[in-house]
Design a protein around this motif. Structure first.
Motif, PDB file in Angstrom:
ATOM      1  N   UNK A  79      16.110  49.156  48.151  1.00  0.00           N
ATOM      2  CA  UNK A  79      17.161  48.339  48.769  1.00  0.00           C
ATOM      3  C   UNK A  79      16.743  47.768  50.118  1.00  0.00           C
ATOM      4  N   UNK A  80      15.534  48.117  50.573  1.00  0.00           N
ATOM      5  CA  UNK A  80      15.012  47.496  51.788  1.00  0.00           C
ATOM      6  C   UNK A  80      14.303  46.178  51.469  1.00  0.00           C
ATOM      7  N   UNK A  81      14.242  45.819  50.188  1.00  0.00           N
ATOM      8  CA  UNK A  81      13.663  44.548  49.759  1.00  0.00           C
ATOM      9  C   UNK A  81      14.756  43.498  49.608  1.00  0.00           C
ATOM     10  N   UNK A  82      14.356  42.240  49.570  1.00  0.00           N
ATOM     11  CA  UNK A  82      15.276  41.148  49.264  1.00  0.00           C
ATOM     12  C   UNK A  82      14.848  40.569  47.923  1.00  0.00           C
ATOM     13  N   UNK A  83      15.794  40.499  46.989  1.00  0.00           N
ATOM     14  CA  UNK A  83      15.500  39.998  45.648  1.00  0.00           C
ATOM     15  C   UNK A  83      16.216  38.665  45.427  1.00  0.00           C
ATOM     16  N   UNK A  84      15.437  37.619  45.256  1.00  0.00           N
ATOM     17  CA  UNK A  84      16.037  36.326  44.928  1.00  0.00           C
ATOM     18  C   UNK A  84      16.523  36.379  43.479  1.00  0.00           C
ATOM     19  N   UNK A  85      17.803  36.077  43.280  1.00  0.00           N
ATOM     20  CA  UNK A  85      18.469  36.331  41.997  1.00  0.00           C
ATOM     21  C   UNK A  85      19.220  35.097  41.523  1.00  0.00           C
ATOM     22  N   UNK A  86      19.236  34.885  40.216  1.00  0.00           N
ATOM     23  CA  UNK A  86      20.082  33.844  39.621  1.00  0.00           C
ATOM     24  C   UNK A  86      21.000  34.475  38.583  1.00  0.00           C
ATOM     25  N   UNK A  87      22.078  33.761  38.281  1.00  0.00           N
ATOM     26  CA  UNK A  87      23.015  34.170  37.235  1.00  0.00           C
ATOM     27  C   UNK A  87      22.991  33.108  36.155  1.00  0.00           C
ATOM     28  N   UNK A  88      22.839  33.530  34.907  1.00  0.00           N
ATOM     29  CA  UNK A  88      22.859  32.588  33.785  1.00  0.00           C
ATOM     30  C   UNK A  88      24.137  32.839  32.996  1.00  0.00           C
ATOM     31  N   UNK A  89      25.002  31.833  32.970  1.00  0.00           N
ATOM     32  CA  UNK A  89      26.316  31.971  32.361  1.00  0.00           C
ATOM     33  C   UNK A  89      27.369  31.979  33.457  1.00  0.00           C
ATOM     34  N   UNK A  90      28.091  30.875  33.597  1.00  0.00           N
ATOM     35  CA  UNK A  90      29.039  30.733  34.713  1.00  0.00           C
ATOM     36  C   UNK A  90      30.484  30.828  34.237  1.00  0.00           C
ATOM     37  N   UNK A  91      30.716  31.630  33.191  1.00  0.00           N
ATOM     38  CA  UNK A  91      32.078  31.887  32.752  1.00  0.00           C
ATOM     39  C   UNK A  91      32.744  32.881  33.687  1.00  0.00           C
ATOM     40  N   UNK A  92      33.789  33.543  33.202  1.00  0.00           N
ATOM     41  CA  UNK A  92      34.551  34.453  34.065  1.00  0.00           C
ATOM     42  C   UNK A  92      33.697  35.570  34.652  1.00  0.00           C
ATOM     43  N   UNK A  93      32.847  36.184  33.816  1.00  0.00           N
ATOM     44  CA  UNK A  93      32.029  37.294  34.294  1.00  0.00           C
ATOM     45  C   UNK A  93      30.976  36.816  35.294  1.00  0.00           C
ATOM     46  N   UNK A  94      30.293  35.742  34.977  1.00  0.00           N
ATOM     47  CA  UNK A  94      29.282  35.199  35.886  1.00  0.00           C
ATOM     48  C   UNK A  94      29.879  34.821  37.230  1.00  0.00           C
ATOM     49  N   UNK A  95      31.062  34.229  37.200  1.00  0.00           N
ATOM     50  CA  UNK A  95      31.728  33.843  38.441  1.00  0.00           C
ATOM     51  C   UNK A  95      32.152  35.065  39.244  1.00  0.00           C
ATOM     52  N   UNK A  96      32.629  36.102  38.542  1.00  0.00           N
ATOM     53  CA  UNK A  96      33.042  37.323  39.232  1.00  0.00           C
ATOM     54  C   UNK A  96      31.860  37.978  39.950  1.00  0.00           C
ATOM     55  N   UNK A  97      30.698  38.005  39.294  1.00  0.00           N
ATOM     56  CA  UNK A  97      29.503  38.575  39.910  1.00  0.00           C
ATOM     57  C   UNK A  97      29.068  37.737  41.111  1.00  0.00           C
ATOM     58  N   UNK A  98      29.120  36.421  40.966  1.00  0.00           N
ATOM     59  CA  UNK A  98      28.743  35.533  42.068  1.00  0.00           C
ATOM     60  C   UNK A  98      29.666  35.706  43.269  1.00  0.00           C
ATOM     61  N   UNK A  99      30.919  36.037  43.013  1.00  0.00           N
ATOM     62  CA  UNK A  99      31.906  36.186  44.081  1.00  0.00           C
ATOM     63  C   UNK A  99      31.854  37.540  44.780  1.00  0.00           C
ATOM     64  N   UNK A 100      31.087  38.491  44.233  1.00  0.00           N
ATOM     65  CA  UNK A 100      31.042  39.837  44.799  1.00  0.00           C
ATOM     66  C   UNK A 100      30.054  39.882  45.958  1.00  0.00           C
ATOM     67  N   UNK A 113      23.627  29.553  40.030  1.00  0.00           N
ATOM     68  CA  UNK A 113      24.174  29.869  38.710  1.00  0.00           C
ATOM     69  C   UNK A 113      23.760  28.765  37.752  1.00  0.00           C
ATOM     70  N   UNK A 114      23.527  29.142  36.497  1.00  0.00           N
ATOM     71  CA  UNK A 114      23.138  28.163  35.480  1.00  0.00           C
ATOM     72  C   UNK A 114      24.086  28.256  34.301  1.00  0.00           C
ATOM     73  N   UNK A 115      24.369  27.095  33.708  1.00  0.00           N
ATOM     74  CA  UNK A 115      25.341  27.028  32.620  1.00  0.00           C
ATOM     75  C   UNK A 115      24.960  25.907  31.659  1.00  0.00           C
TER      76      UNK A 115
END
Length: 212
Positions: A79-100, A113-115
């Protein structure tokens, strides 16, 4: 040779990390394995065995320095690292994760996010624009993305995963209800929500039978 740590121990580490954070927020800076066991639910012996896998953290007659142990477990978890991350699928679950916001605080920097659905493309979640999945592979290569979160329907999850690996992703957090077939050097953590819900259903059912 690196010491082999069982997955059971590894899966307990995030719980230690969470409880130690709570202790720090309550201004508790020292704790014994017995006191920690009463809070976290593992036996004192189990706690000592788990932590001994990674070196000696406690002191006889003193216990554990909470801040030191919290920081060390954070390092063990990466957790001392920084991980560049993407989300594939911008439905309800993808949006909820992006909002956290908790992901950002833990070093998981969500970049996009990709859709595939055109009606989502161009919309924004927080400050993140939803991009067309057709440009996903180029985006991963150009932005050195290392982790992807799959929130697609199961029918498209394997195809998406193949594209992610081809583009250089080496860690996948998979929420699609399907087991992905991927190269051995790609790390996958599957989160099957319905399986967890079915486990809850079983436990409730057993409890109801016992009370009849």
């Amino acid at each position: 040779m690196a010491k082999h740590i069982s997955m059971a121990v590894i899966r307990r580490l995030p719980k230690y990390h969470r409880y130690l954070k709570d202790l720090l927020e309550r201004d508790i800076h020292r704790i014994s394995s017995k006191e920690l066991s009463e809070i976290i639910g593992f036996t004192a012996s189990q706690i000592r065995q788990d932590l001994n896998n990674f070196g000696g953290f406690g002191q006889q007659g003193y216990g554990y320095n909470v801040e030191e142990l919290y920081n060390e477990i954070g390092k063990i978890l990466g957790l001392n690292n920084v991980y560049k991350t993407i989300i594939v699928g911008a439905g309800n679950l993808g949006q909820a994760i992006a909002n956290y916001s908790g992901f950002q605080k833990s070093g998981f920097e969500i970049k996009a996010l990709f859709e595939a659905n055109p009606r989502f493309i161009g919309l924004k979640i927080r400050e993140l624009e939803i991009l067309d999945v057709e440009i996903m592979e180029d985006y991963i290569k150009e932005n050195d993305i290392k982790i992807a979160v799959i929130c697609t329907p199961k029918e498209s999850a394997q195809d998406v995963a193949d594209k992610l690996v081809r583009a250089g992703i080496n860690g996948i957090w998979n929420f699609a209800p399907v087991d992905l077939e991927l190269p051995e050097d790609v790390v996958v953590e599957n989160v099957h929500l319905t399986e967890s819900l079915f486990t809850l259903s079983y436990l409730l059912n057993e409890k109801n039978k016992a009370t009849k």
